[in-house]
Write a protein that holds these residues in place. Structure first.
Motif, PDB file in Angstrom:
ATOM      1  N   VAL A 104      -6.051   3.246   6.328  1.00 14.35           N
ATOM      2  CA  VAL A 104      -6.114   4.603   5.791  1.00 14.35           C
ATOM      3  C   VAL A 104      -5.371   5.606   6.664  1.00 14.35           C
ATOM      4  CG1 VAL A 104      -7.633   6.502   5.129  1.00 14.35           C
ATOM      5  CG2 VAL A 104      -8.259   4.151   4.553  1.00 14.35           C
ATOM      6  N   VAL A 105      -5.726   5.677   7.942  1.00 13.15           N
ATOM      7  CA  VAL A 105      -5.083   6.653   8.834  1.00 13.15           C
ATOM      8  C   VAL A 105      -3.583   6.380   8.978  1.00 13.15           C
ATOM      9  CG1 VAL A 105      -5.006   7.523  11.212  1.00 13.15           C
ATOM     10  CG2 VAL A 105      -7.206   7.267  10.043  1.00 13.15           C
ATOM     11  N   PRO A 106      -3.164   5.134   9.245  1.00 14.37           N
ATOM     12  CA  PRO A 106      -1.716   4.877   9.331  1.00 14.37           C
ATOM     13  C   PRO A 106      -0.965   5.210   8.048  1.00 14.37           C
ATOM     14  CG  PRO A 106      -2.906   3.102  10.373  1.00 14.37           C
ATOM     15  CD  PRO A 106      -3.937   3.946   9.666  1.00 14.37           C
ATOM     16  N   LEU A 107      -1.561   4.931   6.885  1.00 14.20           N
ATOM     17  CA  LEU A 107      -0.886   5.241   5.628  1.00 14.20           C
ATOM     18  C   LEU A 107      -0.684   6.739   5.456  1.00 14.20           C
ATOM     19  CD1 LEU A 107      -2.577   2.774   3.115  1.00 14.20           C
ATOM     20  CD2 LEU A 107      -0.123   2.965   3.547  1.00 14.20           C
ATOM     21  N   LEU A 108      -1.705   7.511   5.773  1.00 11.53           N
ATOM     22  CA  LEU A 108      -1.639   8.957   5.554  1.00 11.53           C
ATOM     23  C   LEU A 108      -0.726   9.676   6.534  1.00 11.53           C
ATOM     24  CD1 LEU A 108      -5.380   9.751   4.712  1.00 11.53           C
ATOM     25  CD2 LEU A 108      -3.436   9.713   3.127  1.00 11.53           C
ATOM     26  N   ASN A 109      -0.551   9.119   7.731  1.00 10.88           N
ATOM     27  CA  ASN A 109       0.290   9.837   8.694  1.00 10.88           C
ATOM     28  C   ASN A 109       1.654   9.196   8.924  1.00 10.88           C
ATOM     29  OD1 ASN A 109       0.126   7.807  10.719  1.00 10.88           O
ATOM     30  ND2 ASN A 109      -1.751   8.680  11.550  1.00 10.88           N
ATOM     31  N   GLU A 110       1.956   8.139   8.145  1.00  7.09           N
ATOM     32  CA  GLU A 110       3.205   7.420   8.403  1.00  7.09           C
ATOM     33  C   GLU A 110       4.444   8.265   8.123  1.00  7.09           C
ATOM     34  OE1 GLU A 110       5.080   2.965   7.834  1.00  7.09           O
ATOM     35  OE2 GLU A 110       3.554   3.664   6.444  1.00  7.09           O
ATOM     36  N   SER A 111       4.313   9.245   7.239  1.00  6.55           N
ATOM     37  CA  SER A 111       5.458  10.119   6.945  1.00  6.55           C
ATOM     38  C   SER A 111       5.847  10.963   8.158  1.00  6.55           C
ATOM     39  CB  SER A 111       5.121  11.041   5.771  1.00  6.55           C
ATOM     40  OG  SER A 111       4.135  11.988   6.140  1.00  6.55           O
ATOM     41  N   LYS A 112       4.892  11.100   9.106  1.00  6.81           N
ATOM     42  CA  LYS A 112       5.071  11.921  10.302  1.00  6.81           C
ATOM     43  C   LYS A 112       5.218  13.406   9.969  1.00  6.81           C
ATOM     44  CE  LYS A 112       7.051   8.261  13.213  1.00  6.81           C
ATOM     45  NZ  LYS A 112       6.861   7.178  12.235  1.00  6.81           N
ATOM     46  N   ALA A 130       0.824  -1.207   0.000  1.00  9.99           N
ATOM     47  CA  ALA A 130       0.000   0.000   0.000  1.00  9.99           C
ATOM     48  C   ALA A 130       0.861   1.261   0.000  1.00  9.99           C
ATOM     49  CB  ALA A 130      -0.935   0.000   1.199  1.00  9.99           C
ATOM     50  N   ARG A 131       1.971   1.229   0.718  1.00 11.28           N
ATOM     51  CA  ARG A 131       2.866   2.393   0.727  1.00 11.28           C
ATOM     52  C   ARG A 131       3.337   2.728  -0.684  1.00 11.28           C
ATOM     53  NH1 ARG A 131       5.403  -0.614   4.821  1.00 11.28           N
ATOM     54  NH2 ARG A 131       4.742   0.024   6.914  1.00 11.28           N
ATOM     55  N   LYS A 132       3.698   1.702  -1.427  1.00 12.67           N
ATOM     56  CA  LYS A 132       4.174   1.909  -2.784  1.00 12.67           C
ATOM     57  C   LYS A 132       3.051   2.396  -3.693  1.00 12.67           C
ATOM     58  CE  LYS A 132       7.620  -1.772  -2.292  1.00 12.67           C
ATOM     59  NZ  LYS A 132       8.005  -3.152  -2.715  1.00 12.67           N
ATOM     60  N   ARG A 133       1.893   1.788  -3.535  1.00 15.15           N
ATOM     61  CA  ARG A 133       0.766   2.095  -4.416  1.00 15.15           C
ATOM     62  C   ARG A 133       0.225   3.493  -4.180  1.00 15.15           C
ATOM     63  NH1 ARG A 133      -4.468  -1.857  -5.414  1.00 15.15           N
ATOM     64  NH2 ARG A 133      -5.458  -0.588  -7.025  1.00 15.15           N
ATOM     65  N   TYR A 134       0.245   3.951  -2.929  1.00 14.25           N
ATOM     66  CA  TYR A 134      -0.372   5.244  -2.609  1.00 14.25           C
ATOM     67  C   TYR A 134       0.648   6.305  -2.191  1.00 14.25           C
ATOM     68  CZ  TYR A 134      -4.465   2.291  -2.748  1.00 14.25           C
ATOM     69  OH  TYR A 134      -5.426   1.400  -3.162  1.00 14.25           O
ATOM     70  N   ALA A 135       1.896   6.072  -2.516  1.00 13.33           N
ATOM     71  CA  ALA A 135       2.927   7.074  -2.212  1.00 13.33           C
ATOM     72  C   ALA A 135       2.601   8.400  -2.886  1.00 13.33           C
ATOM     73  CB  ALA A 135       4.297   6.568  -2.656  1.00 13.33           C
ATOM     74  N   HIS A 136       2.053   8.318  -4.097  1.00  8.20           N
ATOM     75  CA  HIS A 136       1.723   9.557  -4.820  1.00  8.20           C
ATOM     76  C   HIS A 136       0.613  10.325  -4.110  1.00  8.20           C
ATOM     77  CE1 HIS A 136      -2.113   7.962  -6.470  1.00  8.20           C
ATOM     78  NE2 HIS A 136      -1.466   6.814  -6.466  1.00  8.20           N
ATOM     79  N   THR A 137      -0.290   9.614  -3.446  1.00  4.35           N
ATOM     80  CA  THR A 137      -1.372  10.286  -2.726  1.00  4.35           C
ATOM     81  C   THR A 137      -0.820  11.050  -1.529  1.00  4.35           C
ATOM     82  OG1 THR A 137      -2.970   8.589  -3.385  1.00  4.35           O
ATOM     83  CG2 THR A 137      -3.544   9.940  -1.473  1.00  4.35           C
ATOM     84  N   VAL A 138       0.055  10.408  -0.759  1.00 11.90           N
ATOM     85  CA  VAL A 138       0.669  11.082   0.388  1.00 11.90           C
ATOM     86  C   VAL A 138       1.508  12.260  -0.077  1.00 11.90           C
ATOM     87  CG1 VAL A 138       2.240  10.816   2.347  1.00 11.90           C
ATOM     88  CG2 VAL A 138       0.678   8.952   1.731  1.00 11.90           C
ATOM     89  N   ASP A 139       2.263  12.068  -1.144  1.00 13.19           N
ATOM     90  CA  ASP A 139       3.080  13.164  -1.685  1.00 13.19           C
ATOM     91  C   ASP A 139       2.201  14.327  -2.133  1.00 13.19           C
ATOM     92  OD1 ASP A 139       5.354  11.691  -1.225  1.00 13.19           O
ATOM     93  OD2 ASP A 139       5.566  11.009  -3.305  1.00 13.19           O
ATOM     94  N   ALA A 140       1.058  14.007  -2.731  1.00 14.62           N
ATOM     95  CA  ALA A 140       0.152  15.055  -3.210  1.00 14.62           C
ATOM     96  C   ALA A 140      -0.447  15.833  -2.038  1.00 14.62           C
ATOM     97  CB  ALA A 140      -0.959  14.438  -4.052  1.00 14.62           C
TER      98      ALA A 140
END
Length: 257
Positions: free
Chosen positions: A102-110, A37-47
């Motif tokens: 969802v929540v862990p993926l979006l905030n994992e970058s800290k 999921a990190r790889k697949r949605y990295a662009h979403t977090v970056d955006a």
């Protein structure tokens, strides 16, 4: 479509696509699912991060509010389209999806804006009443670490809810039963392994219930107290059978409802 609209669409896509992984929330599979999921949605977090970088500091609060509403409003509308008698399973699926993916993926970058976004998202989810359960803010490290700590086990969660310490009589008795009896046979080891696979998800689901203390109290009375009595009487096979019944009941009620 501007950047914020694009990000909003990506957030709803993230929510929808991660829903299918609900039944994969197990100790052995969680890390792999999240890595993909990190790889697949990295662009979403970056955006999301780029959106905040594009606006002045004094406008980021408004942007947080706008983006934080996206998934709660989207999920709420989807839920309202479902007949009330069919919502119970969706309540579980939706809350687990948010809490473990969802929540862990979006905030994992800290990154501070991402953390603020997910914290507000959780608040709005609860305020809007998307489900009849409580959603709590979560991180990947907390969840993954929980699989390796006794804090995630049902017996420990029950005793903690009753104000008992980690070295209380009940927990020490159950651990001794596990190590000196269950772990001595292949069937017993398999049972313990299965329990460790499902226990964290069950504890998370119970903690989301508004009457969690009452649920833990009923688990103590129905399962743990009888097991403890069997141990004290040296009736280890009776304890094992009651233990098996507990695991089966939890699987049916919380994981496959």
């Amino acid at each position: 479509m501007d950047r914020i609209d694009t990000v909003s669409k990506e957030l709803t896509t993230l929510f929808d696509e991660m829903l299918v992984h609900g039944k994969e929330f197990r100790r052995k599979s969680y890390a792999g699912v999240m890595e993909d999921a990190r790889k697949r949605y990295a662009h979403t977090v970056d955006a999301v991060i780029a959106c905040f970088a594009d606006v002045p500091e004094d406008e980021r609060g408004a942007l947080t509010e706008r983006l934080a509403q996206v998934i709660p409003e989207y999920a709420y509308e989807k839920m309202q389209a479902v007949k009330k008698r069919n919502r119970d399973r969706m309540y579980v699926d939706y809350n687990m999806n948010m809490a473990v993916y969802v929540v862990p993926l979006l905030n994992e970058s800290k990154e501070k804006n991402c953390v603020a976004l997910t914290e507000r998202m959780v608040e709005l989810w609860n305020e809007k009443g998307v489900t009849n359960m409580r959603l709590m803010h979560s991180t990947y490290d907390e969840i993954a670490g929980g699989f390796d700590r006794k804090l995630c086990y049902i017996t420990t969660a029950v005793c903690e809810s009753m104000g008992k310490p980690d070295d209380c009589y009940e927990l020490m008795s159950f651990r001794d039963f596990r190590d000196s009896y269950l772990m001595e046979t292949p069937d017993g080891r398999a049972l313990v392994e299965e329990y460790y696979e499902i226990a964290p998800g069950i504890v998370m689901l119970i903690d989301m219930q508004k009457d969690a203390p009452e649920i833990y109290g009923s688990i103590y009375k129905k399962y743990l107290a009888p097991c403890l009595k069997f141990i004290e009487e040296g009736r280890y096979e009776a304890c094992r059978e009651h233990y098996v019944s507990m695991v089966c009941d939890f699987k049916e009620k919380y994981l496959y409802a």
